[in-house]
Every structure is written in structure tokens, then in C-alpha cells.
Enzyme design. Structure first.
Site, PDB file in Angstrom:
ATOM      1  N   CYS A 257      -7.416  -3.300   3.464  1.00 41.31           N
ATOM      2  CA  CYS A 257      -7.160  -1.853   3.481  1.00 41.31           C
ATOM      3  C   CYS A 257      -7.663  -1.200   2.204  1.00 41.31           C
ATOM      4  O   CYS A 257      -8.680  -0.529   2.186  1.00 41.31           O
ATOM      5  CB  CYS A 257      -5.680  -1.549   3.688  1.00 41.31           C
ATOM      6  SG  CYS A 257      -5.299   0.223   3.573  1.00 41.31           S
TER       7      CYS A 257
ATOM      8  N   SER B  51       0.431   3.773   1.713  1.00 39.99           N
ATOM      9  CA  SER B  51       0.558   4.298   3.075  1.00 39.99           C
ATOM     10  C   SER B  51       1.898   3.928   3.703  1.00 39.99           C
ATOM     11  O   SER B  51       2.462   4.705   4.489  1.00 39.99           O
ATOM     12  CB  SER B  51      -0.586   3.770   3.961  1.00 39.99           C
ATOM     13  OG  SER B  51      -1.828   4.241   3.491  1.00 39.99           O
TER      14      SER B  51
ATOM     15  N   HIS C 242       0.648  -3.230   6.485  1.00 41.77           N
ATOM     16  CA  HIS C 242      -0.574  -3.237   7.293  1.00 41.77           C
ATOM     17  C   HIS C 242      -1.724  -3.909   6.563  1.00 41.77           C
ATOM     18  O   HIS C 242      -2.817  -4.013   7.096  1.00 41.77           O
ATOM     19  CB  HIS C 242      -0.970  -1.794   7.656  1.00 41.77           C
ATOM     20  CG  HIS C 242      -1.277  -0.940   6.463  1.00 41.77           C
ATOM     21  ND1 HIS C 242      -0.302  -0.432   5.655  1.00 41.77           N
ATOM     22  CD2 HIS C 242      -2.454  -0.549   5.939  1.00 41.77           C
ATOM     23  CE1 HIS C 242      -0.861   0.260   4.672  1.00 41.77           C
ATOM     24  NE2 HIS C 242      -2.158   0.198   4.817  1.00 41.77           N
TER      25      HIS C 242
ATOM     26  N   HIS D  70       4.567   6.347   2.835  1.00 39.35           N
ATOM     27  CA  HIS D  70       4.585   7.578   3.623  1.00 39.35           C
ATOM     28  C   HIS D  70       5.569   7.478   4.783  1.00 39.35           C
ATOM     29  O   HIS D  70       6.114   8.492   5.224  1.00 39.35           O
ATOM     30  CB  HIS D  70       3.183   7.880   4.159  1.00 39.35           C
ATOM     31  CG  HIS D  70       2.236   8.375   3.111  1.00 39.35           C
ATOM     32  ND1 HIS D  70       2.194   9.685   2.704  1.00 39.35           N
ATOM     33  CD2 HIS D  70       1.289   7.732   2.382  1.00 39.35           C
ATOM     34  CE1 HIS D  70       1.269   9.831   1.769  1.00 39.35           C
ATOM     35  NE2 HIS D  70       0.708   8.656   1.563  1.00 39.35           N
TER      36      HIS D  70
ATOM     37  N   CYS E  54       0.831  -1.197   0.000  1.00 39.50           N
ATOM     38  CA  CYS E  54       0.000   0.000   0.000  1.00 39.50           C
ATOM     39  C   CYS E  54       0.871   1.255   0.000  1.00 39.50           C
ATOM     40  O   CYS E  54       1.977   1.257   0.555  1.00 39.50           O
ATOM     41  CB  CYS E  54      -0.897  -0.023   1.238  1.00 39.50           C
ATOM     42  SG  CYS E  54      -2.073   1.343   1.337  1.00 39.50           S
TER      43      CYS E  54
END
Length: 372
Positions: free
Chosen positions: A170, A44, A63, A47, A42
Site C-alpha cells: 500500500c 487509512s 489492508h 480513517h 497505515c
């Protein structure tokens, strides 16, 4: 006896993921040990690499994932060894104010997501090179084994492919719910999705499933625009500016009832252009993550007020993981949701950095790490 696992660990901002041997404690009360099958790559997690989401380092990434329960600690009742599970980076305790009022995506346990200690009792149960190591969102799915809270796993039916199970933990749930739940798309609506990555492509699916008349996908990458058409988009544009030149005529002046902003990195100067695409009395949902330290967003407050528009944030598509994960998998089983087609490439753990290069270059809708 502690479990040894290979995992992708981030040691510093701007660095590559490094494959390390980590040690996991035995599960204690409320803990679940999962043998991972697949982990979704992902944006994310990117980041954390860029520093847009400051984390305690070192940290095991990941995650989004799926696997098979290896062992459980005392008091665990929702899963047993051998069960197939989806990760849920949004925990749900079932007891706090938010869970008890149907808003499990805001569970108070989420305050512990970036603690180094276990969600169950705060102990440091993961170590690398003799020091404690965190896990992204208390999951750490970029690892052969994951030791996590019972609140962060959802049992799924064993006949479902574990690669697609990983995706609904997710990206699929967040994108789909952004369009259906948070934006509130209704049959006949005009919907625009800005940013067609792992979240945006599923906002396209959500808008289509909710009965949108037009689903407008906006992304600078031609491959992603082409894929959006396969997943339910009716029109595509390479930029918001290009869309703004066409959408007024396309919608007979109405513009878009719902707009989902799901760029890989959201910045404050993206809000006003997205609002310009939004119809009077329309809704803009900001789904993509912005750098945590950014506090400014540019928008015309006069037009925002006078046109009766609204801006909403969302996490996990504003849905309940324990309900939405099985729901999305049921839709997949009935042929109403495309999940197999989301996986562009599969990578062994050792090729995680190449997977993220491919993501940055716009080559993947979703890459997955294959542990099987």
C-alpha cells in the site's frame, strides 16, 4: 475445518481496536487462506476509527500486509500453499474493462472492497462473537490469519524479507506511484510533497528516482523532515506557508512542476495553498484521503484555468499491483529503494493501539504489527 484467529476488531467509531477471537471459514472457490507475518499500520485504517471513512461495523482492520499461503480453494492457480505473498488492497480480476486496458488499479472488483461478504461469492465467512464481521478493504491484515480473494494477493520471491514485502502492498506503491506515474515527474523537475507520512516519504523516494532536480518535503514534524532528507529530499519546510516564502527564489520563480498532497487527512482548504505551490502548466496530485462526506474544495478557478494547471486523484499510485509490487521489491533488492529504513517500530498485535498513538504523535514513518 474453520480457522480460529486473534484479530484487532473495531466495534465503534472513536473506540480503540479490541483483540478478539474470530472464526474464518475454510477457503472456497477463488479464496486463499494466509498466515500473516506482518501488517503495516497505515493511516487509512485510522480513517475508519475517526469515522472519516464510514464502514460497516464490526470490522477487522488492516489492508497492508504479507504472509505465507496456508491453503487455497478450488480454482486458485496464481498461488499455492507455502508461497510468500503480499496483500493487495486493490484487487485485479484481469477481465473487466479496466484490467483489460492496463488500469488494474480501477478493477471493478473494487466495488466490493467494503462488503461484509467474501469477494468471491458474497458469503459471510468471518465471525466474531457469533456475528458476521467485515474486513478493511476485503483484507483484514490485523489478524493472525486472513481469508481473502485470490485477486487480492500477489506472489513474491521467498528470499525477500516479509516485513518489507508488507510495506509495498500500500504505502510504498501509493506514494512512489503518485510521484512517478500520476504526477509524471521528469528529470530536472521541481517536486513538492506535502505530508511526510507512510505515503509522502515514498513520494519523496519516487521523485528522487524519477530524476527531480529539487525534492521539497513539507511537514510540521521535525523528525519527519529529518527523515525526508535521508530518503532523497533536497529541502524541507514546516508548512506550506514557509515553503511559499522560499520556493519562488529557490526555483528562480518557476515554482513546483509537480506537487503531491499526501497529508494524513486532506481537507478542501488545503487545495488552494497546494495549487499556489504548483507551477504554470504544473500538476497537483491529491493522494491523501479526505473525509468521505466532505464535498467542498477551495480554489481560485480563474488562476487554475489561466495558469493551465491540473489536479489529479490517484489510488495505489495509479499503478498495476501485479506489476508494481514485484517491481518495487526488485528495486529494493538492487539497492535503489529504501524499505528497511521505513520501519520505525514493530508492535505485537496486543499493542496496536499504542502503535496508532505513536502514529498520531508523528513518531513513526511506518509502524508494523509483527506476527512472527
Amino acid at each position: 475445518m474453520p480457522t480460529t484467529s486473534r484479530a484487532a476488531v473495531l466495534w465503534g467509531i472513536g473506540e480503540d481496536w479490541k483483540i478478539e477471537e474470530v472464526t474464518l471459514d475454510d477457503p472456497k472457490a477463488g479464496d486463499v487462506l494466509v498466515k500473516m507475518a506482518y501488517a503495516g499500520m497505515c493511516h487509512s485504517d485510522e480513517h475508519a476509527v475517526t469515522g472519516d471513512l464510514p464502514l460497516g461495523l464490526p470490522v477487522i482492520g488492516g489492508h497492508e500486509g504479507s504472509g505465507v499461503v496456508e491453503a487455497v480453494g478450488p480454482g486458485v492457480t496464481s498461488v499455492s500453499p507455502g508461497d510468500h505473498v503480499s496483500m493487495s488492497f486493490i484487487p485485479s480480476c484481469g477481465r473487466c474493462k479496466w484490467c483489460s486496458t492496463g488500469r488494474q488499479f480501477l478493477c471493478d472488483e473494487g466495488a466490493k472492497l467494503f462488503d461484509i461478504g467474501m469477494m468471491s461469492d458474497g458469503r459471510e465467512a468471518h465471525h466474531v462473537k457469533g456475528q458476521p464481521v467485515g474486513r478493511y478493504a476485503q483484507i483484514g491484515s490485523f489478524s493472525e490469519y486472513a481469508l481473502i480473494s485470490e485477486n487480492s494477493v500477489v506472489r513474491v520471491e521467498p528470499d525477500l524479507p516479509l516485513d518489507v514485502v508488507a510495506l509495498v502492498s500500500c504505502g510504498v506503491a501509493t506514494g512512489f506511484g503518485s510521484a512517478t506515474e500520476r504526477a509524471g515527474t521528469k528529470p530536472g523537475d521541481n517536486v513538492a510533497v506535502i505530508g511526510i507520512g507512510g505515503i509522502g516519504i515514498n513520494a519523496v523516494q519516487g521523485a528522487r528516482a524519477a530524476g527531480a532536480k529539487r525534492v521539497i518535503a513539507i511537514d510540521p514534524v521535525e523528525f519527519k523532515r529529518e527523515q525526508a532528507m535521508e530518503f532523497g529530499a533536497t529541502h524541507t519546510y514546516s508548512s506550506v506557508e514557509e515553503a511559499m516564502a522560499a520556493v519562488p527564489d529557490l526555483t528562480w520563480g518557476d515554482m513546483c512542476d509537480r506537487v503531491v498532497l499526501s497529508a494524513g487527512v486532506v481537507h478542501g482548504d488545503m487545495v488552494e495553498p497546494a495549487l499556489n505551490l504548483t507551477a504554470k502548466d504544473g500538476t497537483l496530485v491529491v493522494t491523501g484521503l479526505a473525509p468521505m462526506v466532505e464535498t467542498d474544495a477551495q480554489m481560485n478557478l480563474f488562476m487554475f484555468s489561466m495558469m493551465n494547471k491540473e489536479i489529479k486523484g490517484t489510488v495505489f499510485g495509479s499503478t498495476n499491483p501485479r506489476a508494481q509490487i514485484p517491481n518495487l521489491l526488485s528495486m529494493y533488492r538492487e539497492g535503489e529503494l529504501k524499505l528497511d529504513e521505513l520501519i520505525t517500530r514493530r508492535y505485537p498485535l496486543e499493542e496496536i493501539n499504542q502503535g496508532y498513538v505513536d502514529m498520531r504523535e508523528g513518531k513513526n514513518l511506518r509502524g508494523v504489527i509483527d506476527f512472527t
